[in-house]
Design an enzyme around this catalytic site. Sequence first.
Site, short mmCIF file in Angstrom:
data_model
loop_
_atom_site.label_atom_id
_atom_site.label_comp_id
_atom_site.label_asym_id
_atom_site.label_seq_id
_atom_site.Cartn_x
_atom_site.Cartn_y
_atom_site.Cartn_z
CG ASP A 146 -2.09 -1.08 1.18
OD1 ASP A 146 -2.29 -1.62 0.02
OD2 ASP A 146 -2.37 -1.38 2.29
N1 URA Z 1 -1.81 -6.09 3.23
C1 URA Z 1 -2.08 -4.92 3.48
O1 URA Z 1 -3.09 -4.56 4.16
N2 URA Z 1 -1.54 -4.12 2.78
C2 URA Z 1 -0.12 -4.15 2.14
O2 URA Z 1 0.44 -3.30 1.75
C3 URA Z 1 0.25 -5.50 2.11
C4 URA Z 1 -0.58 -6.51 2.69
#
Ligand code: URA
Length: 248
Positions: free
Chosen positions: A104
Amino acid sequence: MERLQKLIAKSGYCSRRKAEELIKKGKVAVNGKIITEIGYKASFRDLITIEGVPIFPEEKVYLLMNKPRSVITSTADEKGRKTVLDLLPEKYRRYRLYPVGRLDYDAKGVLLLTNDGDFMNALVGPRSDVEKEYLVRVEGVLSRKQLKTLEKGIQLGDYRTLPCKTYLREASTKKNSSLAGIILKEGKYHQVKEMFAALGHPVKRLTRIRFGELTAEGLQAGEVRELKPHEIKKLLGKIKTYQMYDCK
Ligand code: URA
């Protein structure tokens, strides 16, 4: 033998979709003969030319990045935000590199980038057996019992998460926050955040600290290094489908 548009994409010349357009426009020849058929199959043993210029397989590149926060894991962003590709040193910019899976915008840590499409698909696919370890700072005081619930698998909408491993580093009533680790073999969109949110503990900070055996040790935020041959081999060994692709 592979489809012509796939070979063109593998040469790094352009995307598979653009290659299809070039084929339709009659710009691509195989062994001197113009090919306009989209399903046409060839190999790099054939002489493939685009507007008379020969193409060759692109050298494979495998990078490990210590992704910082506030950077998008994508090759382009319509909102104009910085992407992980913007962080790459100049010498890697000529390759058509793609992130392996995603982290993310507000997450940081280990991110692989490659131009090997088969390797990438196998690593993020359902048959990948590679562990991804995340360290999460969450709101509220987590209990070991709650983590056990996650370990068994929980329902997220119409999807049930696979069994996983967890650990608790800190649970502070005073700070009203906890630090936990979670090790997954799958990677659904926002999975870690949704798993903790389902327990009533929204994730405040998320770091991927391990991908297989790879960590970001020795890399400053935003830095990359090339994977060593033994590291690539080890990851490939984990992929049940890669050999299949490879010996086609
Ligand atoms: N799970 C998430 O919620 N975000 C990420 O970036 C990776 C795994």
